[in-house]
Design a protein around this motif. Structure first.
Motif: not given
Length: 178
Positions: A133-139
């Motif tokens: 899934g998404t890493v950290a808040s890299k969205n």
């Protein structure tokens, strides 16, 4: 990423097969700068410069483009796959690749607390399941391709943080991860 035969994708894109033999693609990228052996590039960034010498020396490396001058460029013509609409071809690829897996997905969105909620769910599931899934808040949208390419036969859950930055962003991201 799960490997696939480029000829199968050609059938989905309704373009002629590249070869009678299987052409195994191990990487799919959206930037010419990431070109390598056994790689398929979707030429979405039309202002990027193509290193012709590097491309001609690579094995099983192809670029899908809707740029007519690239289609006719003789030194690498056999490495170019021409389509009428690169965006449509890329959407078909996304559907093709994502539909190869039966993965449960969770999308987290909102104005506050997305990263924390996503991490709690992701870490809880990761204790018993293969979870990506998404890493950290890299969205942002620019990361969607890389997250999609993390899917393989071992993946059981995908947990994604979805930003609300632009109109239609949730719809666009939902198409990637279903």
């Amino acid at each position: 990423m799960k490997k696939f035969d480029l000829n199968k994708l050609c059938g989905i894109l309704k373009i002629p097969r590249i070869s009678d033999k299987p052409i195994i693609i191990k990487n799919v990228k959206t930037s010419i700068s990431q070109i390598n052996d056994n790689t398929l590039i979707f030429h979405l960034r039309k202002t990027e410069t193509l290193n012709v010498n590097r491309l001609s020396n690579l094995e099983n490396c192809f670029i899908i483009t809707d740029q007519v001058p690239l289609k006719e460029f003789r030194p690498v013509r056999n490495k170019m796959i021409y389509v009428n609409d690169i965006e449509e071809a890329y959407r078909k690829f996304i559907d093709f690749y994502r539909n190869r897996f039966n993965i449960k997905t969770v999308a987290i969105t909102g104005t506050c607390g997305k990263s924390t909620t996503k991490e709690m769910i992701k870490q809880t599931l990761a204790q018993n399941y293969h979870t990506i899934g998404t890493v950290a808040s890299k969205n942002s949208l620019r990361y969607n391709h890389d997250y999609l390419m993390e899917m393989d036969d071992n993946t059981e859950y995908g947990i994604y943080e979805v930003a609300l930055t632009d109109p239609g962003q949730i719809i666009h991201t939902s198409r990637f991860f279903k």
